[in-house]
Design a protein around this motif. Structure first.
Motif, PDB file in Angstrom:
ATOM      1  N   TYR A 148      -6.380  -5.669  27.851  1.00 30.97           N
ATOM      2  CA  TYR A 148      -5.268  -6.589  28.027  1.00 30.97           C
ATOM      3  C   TYR A 148      -4.530  -6.821  26.712  1.00 30.97           C
ATOM      4  O   TYR A 148      -5.048  -6.583  25.618  1.00 30.97           O
ATOM      5  N   THR A 149      -3.299  -7.284  26.843  1.00 29.64           N
ATOM      6  CA  THR A 149      -2.435  -7.609  25.708  1.00 29.64           C
ATOM      7  C   THR A 149      -2.119  -9.097  25.732  1.00 29.64           C
ATOM      8  O   THR A 149      -1.899  -9.671  26.805  1.00 29.64           O
ATOM      9  N   ASP A 205       0.599 -18.287  12.227  1.00 36.40           N
ATOM     10  CA  ASP A 205      -0.719 -18.878  11.970  1.00 36.40           C
ATOM     11  C   ASP A 205      -1.684 -18.597  13.118  1.00 36.40           C
ATOM     12  O   ASP A 205      -2.852 -18.261  12.896  1.00 36.40           O
ATOM     13  N   VAL A 206      -1.207 -18.738  14.346  1.00 37.04           N
ATOM     14  CA  VAL A 206      -2.062 -18.480  15.514  1.00 37.04           C
ATOM     15  C   VAL A 206      -2.490 -17.016  15.542  1.00 37.04           C
ATOM     16  O   VAL A 206      -3.671 -16.696  15.754  1.00 37.04           O
ATOM     17  N   ALA A 207      -1.539 -16.112  15.326  1.00 31.84           N
ATOM     18  CA  ALA A 207      -1.861 -14.681  15.345  1.00 31.84           C
ATOM     19  C   ALA A 207      -2.863 -14.330  14.252  1.00 31.84           C
ATOM     20  O   ALA A 207      -3.797 -13.542  14.477  1.00 31.84           O
ATOM     21  N   GLN A 218     -10.895 -12.974  14.206  1.00 34.90           N
ATOM     22  CA  GLN A 218     -12.028 -12.764  15.099  1.00 34.90           C
ATOM     23  C   GLN A 218     -11.884 -11.480  15.909  1.00 34.90           C
ATOM     24  O   GLN A 218     -12.870 -10.809  16.217  1.00 34.90           O
ATOM     25  N   ARG A 219     -10.642 -11.124  16.255  1.00 36.17           N
ATOM     26  CA  ARG A 219     -10.384  -9.956  17.110  1.00 36.17           C
ATOM     27  C   ARG A 219      -9.339  -9.059  16.452  1.00 36.17           C
ATOM     28  O   ARG A 219      -8.171  -9.047  16.851  1.00 36.17           O
ATOM     29  N   PRO A 220      -9.740  -8.293  15.453  1.00 34.45           N
ATOM     30  CA  PRO A 220      -8.752  -7.479  14.727  1.00 34.45           C
ATOM     31  C   PRO A 220      -8.075  -6.415  15.583  1.00 34.45           C
ATOM     32  O   PRO A 220      -6.981  -5.956  15.242  1.00 34.45           O
ATOM     33  N   ASP A 221      -8.695  -6.016  16.690  1.00 37.13           N
ATOM     34  CA  ASP A 221      -8.114  -4.976  17.534  1.00 37.13           C
ATOM     35  C   ASP A 221      -7.297  -5.538  18.704  1.00 37.13           C
ATOM     36  O   ASP A 221      -6.826  -4.763  19.548  1.00 37.13           O
ATOM     37  N   LEU A 222      -7.129  -6.850  18.765  1.00 32.11           N
ATOM     38  CA  LEU A 222      -6.405  -7.453  19.880  1.00 32.11           C
ATOM     39  C   LEU A 222      -4.920  -7.115  19.798  1.00 32.11           C
ATOM     40  O   LEU A 222      -4.252  -7.433  18.810  1.00 32.11           O
TER      41      LEU A 222
END
Length: 388
Positions: free
Chosen positions: A160-161, A250-252, A258-262
């Motif tokens: 998912y994106t 900031d959110v990104a 935590q999720r570098p590949d998101l």
């Protein structure tokens, strides 16, 4: 009315049959247990409420989605809930009224007068979580992380994106444009549809520099370069928008830690829920599925009508939509057939097997249930299980 008409369901209203119902219930239980592990407490709001309460603060869109009826006891207008979020806001603000942060979750059926999109159900099973009492970016990030953990726990086969937006950007542009109500309504409709030709026509009588600013919103979607382009576009004409752009960054950044590949996709013209959202908005999409699989955002102040204006952020998903993305379930764990008998030892054996999680089905006159792959038989005075 023909005999065929009698069993047909309304368009967009579905029944959930045994195999699907088992999947939905397993998802519901797994996801509510996930929410509990994050500290979110379960609430179960009623199916109907007075419309004075049910529709307050969430705009015309929810009003149009809500089936209404008259309460035969009080004569007041009632609504069948189309969204559980305002009910949970009422519970936080009025029924619980905590002083600090509260975390609540829910799962239940809703009903829509019309589908939200072409393929959407009119009777979704809404599941979600809400966080009240904290207006920080950290609270937004927690809710988004919980939404992503929810999709992980659902074990979807597709990647998912995450889409991120912020209603503060559009608000800042509107303030700079100084449009009248009629102009704003036309422009809002065009931006929702992302129709540049219609938008240009709606901006005919708007000063060129303002028109350029609004049209520029349409192209502000994509990767991190969108935020750089937004800062250049808004720096002089709509400087108030820069705080919202910073919040998105900031959110990104926090999520990628935590999720570098998101995969993160920014859409600065995202206006879903604009009339009640007050900050960050977000949604998760999977390839080939047109509508958001889960979405949410910040909606501060919704509880004000109940006597307490509270910061709020949350998300929701539809258990039916999640179920439809999962591969077809296998035949299941199987079952054990038992003779139709009042033998006390047999009954005790059956109850012990049921207590251990097995399915034990009494064989009536029609014979064994087709789900049975084993049977209880008496061997040397003892009831034992053997394969069929």
């Amino acid at each position: 009315m023909t005999s065929v008409d009698r069993w047909q369901l309304p368009d967009g209203i579905e029944e959930v049959l045994p195999a699907q119902a088992a999947t939905v219930e397993a998802l519901r239980r797994r996801l509510l247990d996930l929410f509990r592990s994050w500290g979110y407490e379960l609430v179960i709001p009623p199916l109907v409420e007075f419309t004075d309460s049910l529709l307050t603060g969430l705009g015309q869109d929810l009003d149009l989605l809500t089936f209404k009826l008259t309460d035969q006891l009080s004569g007041r207008s009632m609504g069948v809930r189309a969204d559980i979020t305002p009910q949970v806001a009422r519970i936080d603000a009025h029924s619980l009224a905590p002083d600090g942060v509260s975390r609540l979750c829910y799962a239940g059926s809703t009903l829509h007068t019309r589908p939200k999109s072409l393929m959407a159900s009119r009777s979704p099973i809404q599941l979600g979580a809400e966080l009240y009492g904290d207006d920080s970016v950290a609270a937004d990030v927690e809710i988004i992380r919980l939404m992503l953990a929810t999709l992980d726990a659902a074990e979807l086969p597709a990647r998912y994106t995450l889409d991120l937006g912020h209603v503060g950007i559009y608000e800042a542009v509107l303030d700079a444009a100084e449009l009248d109500d009629e102009q704003e309504a036309r422009i809002f409709d065009c931006l929702q549809r992302k129709s540049v030709p219609d938008l240009m026509q709606a901006l005919d009588d708007v000063p060129e520099d303002i028109a350029t600013l609004i049209i520029g919103l349409v192209d502000l979607h994509g990767d991190d370069n969108v935020l750089l382009a937004a800062r250049e576009l808004f720096a002089d004409r709509a400087p108030r928008a820069l705080a919202a752009v910073d919040a998105l960054q900031d959110v990104a950044t926090d999520l990628r830690h935590q999720r570098p590949d998101l995969p993160i996709y920014f859409d600065l013209a995202e206006l879903r829920g604009y009339h009640y959202h007050t900050g960050i908005v977000f949604a998760a999409y999977v390839p080939g599925h047109g509508q958001a699989l889960a979405n949410g955002g910040r909606y501060n102040g919704v509880g004000e009508v109940y006597g307490r204006s509270r910061p709020a952020t949350g998300f929701a998903t539809d258990l039916k939509a999640l179920m439809n993305l999962l591969p077809a379930s296998a035949s299941g764990q199987g079952a054990i057939s038992m003779p139709d008998s009042d033998d006390l030892e047999l009954l005790a054996k059956a109850e012990a097997l049921r207590a251990s999680g097995e399915i034990v089905i009494n064989s009536l006159g029609a014979g064994r249930d087709p789900r049975c792959d084993r049977e209880l038989v008496e061997i040397e005075g003892e009831w034992q299980t053997r394969p069929l």
